[in-house]
Every structure is written in structure tokens, then in C-alpha cells.
Motif scaffolding. Structure first.
Motif, PDB file in Angstrom:
ATOM      1  N   CYS A   1       0.796  -1.236  -0.297  1.00 41.80           N
ATOM      2  CA  CYS A   1      -0.178  -0.114  -0.188  1.00 41.80           C
ATOM      3  C   CYS A   1       0.834   1.287   0.094  1.00 41.80           C
ATOM      4  N   HIS A   2       2.440   1.239   0.990  1.00 44.36           N
ATOM      5  CA  HIS A   2       2.704   2.199   0.860  1.00 44.36           C
ATOM      6  C   HIS A   2       4.511   2.041   0.548  1.00 44.36           C
ATOM      7  N   GLY A   3       4.691   1.275  -0.173  1.00 45.74           N
ATOM      8  CA  GLY A   3       6.573   0.761  -0.224  1.00 45.74           C
ATOM      9  C   GLY A   3       6.372   2.151  -1.141  1.00 45.74           C
ATOM     10  N   HIS A   4       6.339   2.125  -2.485  1.00 45.71           N
ATOM     11  CA  HIS A   4       6.108   2.645  -3.574  1.00 45.71           C
ATOM     12  C   HIS A   4       6.809   4.317  -2.984  1.00 45.71           C
ATOM     13  N   GLU A   5       5.988   4.635  -2.219  1.00 50.40           N
ATOM     14  CA  GLU A   5       6.178   6.187  -1.468  1.00 50.40           C
ATOM     15  C   GLU A   5       7.336   6.586  -1.119  1.00 50.40           C
ATOM     16  N   TYR A   6       7.941   5.487  -0.801  1.00 55.16           N
ATOM     17  CA  TYR A   6       9.532   5.525  -0.014  1.00 55.16           C
ATOM     18  C   TYR A   6      10.438   5.502  -0.704  1.00 55.16           C
ATOM     19  N   ALA A   7      10.042   5.071  -2.191  1.00 52.47           N
ATOM     20  CA  ALA A   7      11.140   4.801  -3.307  1.00 52.47           C
ATOM     21  C   ALA A   7      12.442   6.093  -3.049  1.00 52.47           C
ATOM     22  N   GLY A   8      13.857   5.247  -2.778  1.00 48.91           N
ATOM     23  CA  GLY A   8      14.917   6.029  -3.179  1.00 48.91           C
ATOM     24  C   GLY A   8      15.316   6.078  -1.560  1.00 48.91           C
TER      25      GLY A   8
ATOM     26  N   VAL B   1     -10.275 -17.145   5.639  1.00 51.35           N
ATOM     27  CA  VAL B   1      -9.859 -18.648   5.455  1.00 51.35           C
ATOM     28  C   VAL B   1      -9.380 -18.546   6.371  1.00 51.35           C
ATOM     29  N   GLU B   2      -9.749 -19.893   6.543  1.00 56.90           N
ATOM     30  CA  GLU B   2      -9.356 -20.074   7.665  1.00 56.90           C
ATOM     31  C   GLU B   2      -7.239 -20.955   7.093  1.00 56.90           C
ATOM     32  N   ALA B   3      -7.130 -21.243   5.305  1.00 55.92           N
ATOM     33  CA  ALA B   3      -6.138 -20.984   5.081  1.00 55.92           C
ATOM     34  C   ALA B   3      -4.978 -19.959   5.105  1.00 55.92           C
ATOM     35  N   LEU B   4      -5.643 -19.318   5.256  1.00 52.43           N
ATOM     36  CA  LEU B   4      -4.956 -17.661   5.607  1.00 52.43           C
ATOM     37  C   LEU B   4      -4.311 -17.389   6.457  1.00 52.43           C
ATOM     38  N   PRO B   5      -3.269 -17.418   6.971  1.00 55.60           N
ATOM     39  CA  PRO B   5      -2.642 -16.948   8.974  1.00 55.60           C
ATOM     40  C   PRO B   5      -3.269 -15.244   9.093  1.00 55.60           C
ATOM     41  N   MET B   6      -3.579 -14.359   8.551  1.00 52.16           N
ATOM     42  CA  MET B   6      -4.098 -13.761   8.221  1.00 52.16           C
ATOM     43  C   MET B   6      -4.455 -12.523   6.912  1.00 52.16           C
ATOM     44  N   PRO B   7      -6.120 -11.717   7.586  1.00 48.80           N
ATOM     45  CA  PRO B   7      -6.677 -10.917   5.992  1.00 48.80           C
ATOM     46  C   PRO B   7      -5.852 -10.603   5.170  1.00 48.80           C
ATOM     47  N   MET B   8      -5.818 -10.307   4.334  1.00 45.73           N
ATOM     48  CA  MET B   8      -4.872  -9.880   3.237  1.00 45.73           C
ATOM     49  C   MET B   8      -5.493  -8.366   3.034  1.00 45.73           C
ATOM     50  N   SER B   9      -5.264  -7.601   3.776  1.00 44.30           N
ATOM     51  CA  SER B   9      -5.603  -6.326   4.194  1.00 44.30           C
ATOM     52  C   SER B   9      -4.966  -5.198   3.018  1.00 44.30           C
ATOM     53  N   SER B  10      -6.276  -4.520   2.096  1.00 45.99           N
ATOM     54  CA  SER B  10      -6.094  -3.352   1.179  1.00 45.99           C
ATOM     55  C   SER B  10      -7.700  -3.673   0.958  1.00 45.99           C
ATOM     56  N   VAL B  11      -7.749  -2.399   0.484  1.00 45.79           N
ATOM     57  CA  VAL B  11      -9.162  -1.629  -0.104  1.00 45.79           C
ATOM     58  C   VAL B  11      -9.523  -2.566  -1.357  1.00 45.79           C
ATOM     59  N   LEU B  12      -8.713  -3.146  -1.835  1.00 42.94           N
ATOM     60  CA  LEU B  12      -9.284  -4.043  -3.393  1.00 42.94           C
ATOM     61  C   LEU B  12      -9.735  -4.965  -2.813  1.00 42.94           C
TER      62      LEU B  12
END
Length: 301
Positions: free
Chosen positions: A135-142, A270-281
Motif C-alpha cells: 500500500c505504501h512502499g512505493h511512496e518511500y522510493a529512493g 478463510v482458515e487457510a490464510l494466516p491473516m487477512p490480506m488488508s487492502s481496499v481492493l
């Protein structure tokens, strides 16, 4: 209002999309929007095609404009306070003293983040400080990017940020990395500061990190790991099954352990995932799936 097809609790992306999908199927639905959102500190949402860089408040306003086109959808800007099964339906108590009943219930109330207890960190969260590189990695580029904590996640996060950041430093906060992690970080050219972190303050570069001893560190971005918990009591009130992550257990159609109750967004996975994939999409997508499942469930009576 009684005998609704569904009540959707939560005005974030999962709830908004669920209400839209139900409205397009001409189902009577009330969306309850308390005005509290997990991404409230964030200035811009990212990694959502056609919405990359949009103000979250603008995103919600656009979604409300979409919902206004569907006569079977009502939006009420009021918090739910309690939910319970009632004569084969669900009764939702509201903060204004009124109540709703509906045949189905969609929970989209999200989770609440708890930051590491460091002075000044809360003021940076959502801008200079973040928890998701997608979500925010690109904003810290360079920039010089710091990673708070030397747990097992540090090596993976450093590897993900390697092609993006100009320089990386792990803030071990008084806990020396284990030898295997230290070697991996060293091979990747990642610096490690082992001194306890005293606090953070905003600076021209982004943020200044102060330590119990030693010089301060200027960084342009900071990643932290947050602890999260359910932001509403409804899973507990309904006795829903929870996962080790603290999230509601759902199946592939966002169905919870209680028939007629669905959950979408950060509060469930779902139980197969360790946590939710948190994103707006992904939250919006889960809302669509939940609403589609509600429509199919209503056909069964």
C-alpha cells in the motif's frame, strides 16, 4: 425499518461494495456507517486500479454517490451497538435508540490497529509510517527506510523493500537479531541499530528517530508491525468462530459459523490464510462475494 433483506454494518470498502451489489440485485438493504475507518489516518489509498492515490474520504464519497442510484439501498450514518438473532432474523440496535431487523447480516466493521508504544509514532502513522509495503512502499522510493523490530518479518520486509528504498535500516529496539537474521540482513546490505528506540518526531526528511543512546537517525519512511483486534463487539455477541489471528472464520463465500451472517473485509478471512490480506481492493472484493452469497442464501428461504 423491519423485514429488510440485509443490514450491512460498516461503511468501509467491504460494506460499501456489499451494499452496492445487493442494491443492483434489488434487495432491500441498509448500510450503517459509524464514521470510523481503519484507514482514517491515511492521506491516500494505493494499489487499487483507477483509484491509486485517491483520498479515502473522496473514495467513500464516490461510493455513496453510486449507492444513491439504487432505491432499495439506504445509508444511515449511525453506529450499530448490538446485534442478535430474533425470530429467524437479526435485530440490530442503533446508537440513536432505533433498531432494524433483517433476514441476513453482513459484518464489515474491520479491525483496530494498535501501534508499538513509542512516543511520536501515532502522529506519523498513515504518512511517514505504515504497515503495508504493497500500500505504501512505493511512496518511500529512493529514501532511507527504517523497519521497526527485528523479528522474523524483518528479513522478508527488507527483501521486499530492497528494490524500492535507497537505504534500509532495521531498528532492533534493544533486542539483537538472532545470528541467522543478522547474517541475512548483512548480506542484503541492511544496517541494524540495536539501541532501544526512544521515540519519533516529524522532520524535513520524514522522521527523526531518537535512541536511548547514540545519534539520531533521519528516515524518509518507516514500517511498523501493528497488533489488531476486532473493532466492534458483534462477532462476540453472535458467538462467531474466530481464528488464531483474532479474525472471524469465514468460508470462500464469506459465510461465518452462524447461518445468515456473513463477514467481509479485514475482520475476517478463510482458515487457510494466516491473516487477512488488508487492502481496499481485497476488502471491496470480499464485500462483493459476501453480497452475492447473501442473494443466493435468500433464495433458499
Amino acid at each position: 425499518m423491519e423485514n429488510l433483506d440485509a443490514v450491512v454494518i460498516g461503511g468501509g470498502p467491504a460494506g460499501l461494495q456489499a451494499a452496492l451489489t445487493l442494491g443492483r440485485m434489488h434487495r432491500t438493504v441498509v448500510l450503517l456507517d459509524s464514521g470510523a475507518y481503519r484507514n482514517a489516518p491515511v492521506e491516500h489509498l494505493h494499489n487499487f486500479v483507477t483509484h491509486d492515490g485517491r483520498d479515502p474520504a473522496e473514495f467513500r464519497a464516490l461510493a455513496h454517490a453510486d449507492l444513491a442510484s439504487y432505491s432499495s439501498v439506504s445509508v444511515r450514518r449511525v453506529a450499530a451497538t448490538a446485534v442478535a438473532p430474533s425470530d429467524g432474523q437479526f435485530r440490530v440496535e442503533l446508537a440513536d435508540g432505533s433498531a432494524l431487523t433483517a433476514r441476513r447480516l453482513v459484518l464489515a466493521t474491520g479491525v483496530r490497529d494498535t501501534l508499538p508504544d513509542k512516543p511520536g509514532l501515532a502522529e506519523l502513522f498513515g504518512t511517514v509510517a505504515a504497515h503495508c509495503p504493497f500500500c505504501h512502499g512505493h511512496e518511500y522510493a529512493g529514501r532511507h527506510v527504517a523497519l521497526l523490530g527485528a523479528g522474523p518479518h524483518a528479513s522478508r520486509l527488507a527483501a521486499m523493500m530492497g528494490p524500492i528504498a535507497g537505504r534500509l535500516t532495521v531498528l532492533a529496539d534493544g533486542v539483537a537479531p538472532d545470528p541467522e537474521l543478522a547474517e541475512a540482513l548483512s548480506r542484503a546490505g541492511v544496517a541494524v541499530r540495536t539501541e532501544p528506540v526512544a521515540g519519533f518526531c516529524r522532520s524535513a526528511a520524514g522522521a527523526s528517530v531518537s535512541f536511548a543512546e547514540g545519534p539520531a537517525e533521519e528516515v524518509g519512511g518507516l514500517f511498523v508491525t501493528t497488533a489488531f483486534a476486532q473493532s466492534a463487539p458483534f462477532a462476540e455477541q453472535l458467538g462467531l468462530d474466530l481464528l488464531p489471528s483474532g479474525c472471524v472464520r469465514v468460508d470462500e463465500f464469506q459465510r461465518t459459523s452462524l447461518p445468515g451472517v456473513f463477514a467481509a473485509g479485514d475482520l475476517a478471512h478463510v482458515e487457510a490464510l494466516p491473516m487477512p490480506m488488508s487492502s481496499v481492493l481485497t476488502s471491496a472484493a470480499a464485500g462483493l462475494v459476501a453480497a452475492s452469497a447473501v442473494v443466493q442464501d435468500l433464495l433458499a428461504g
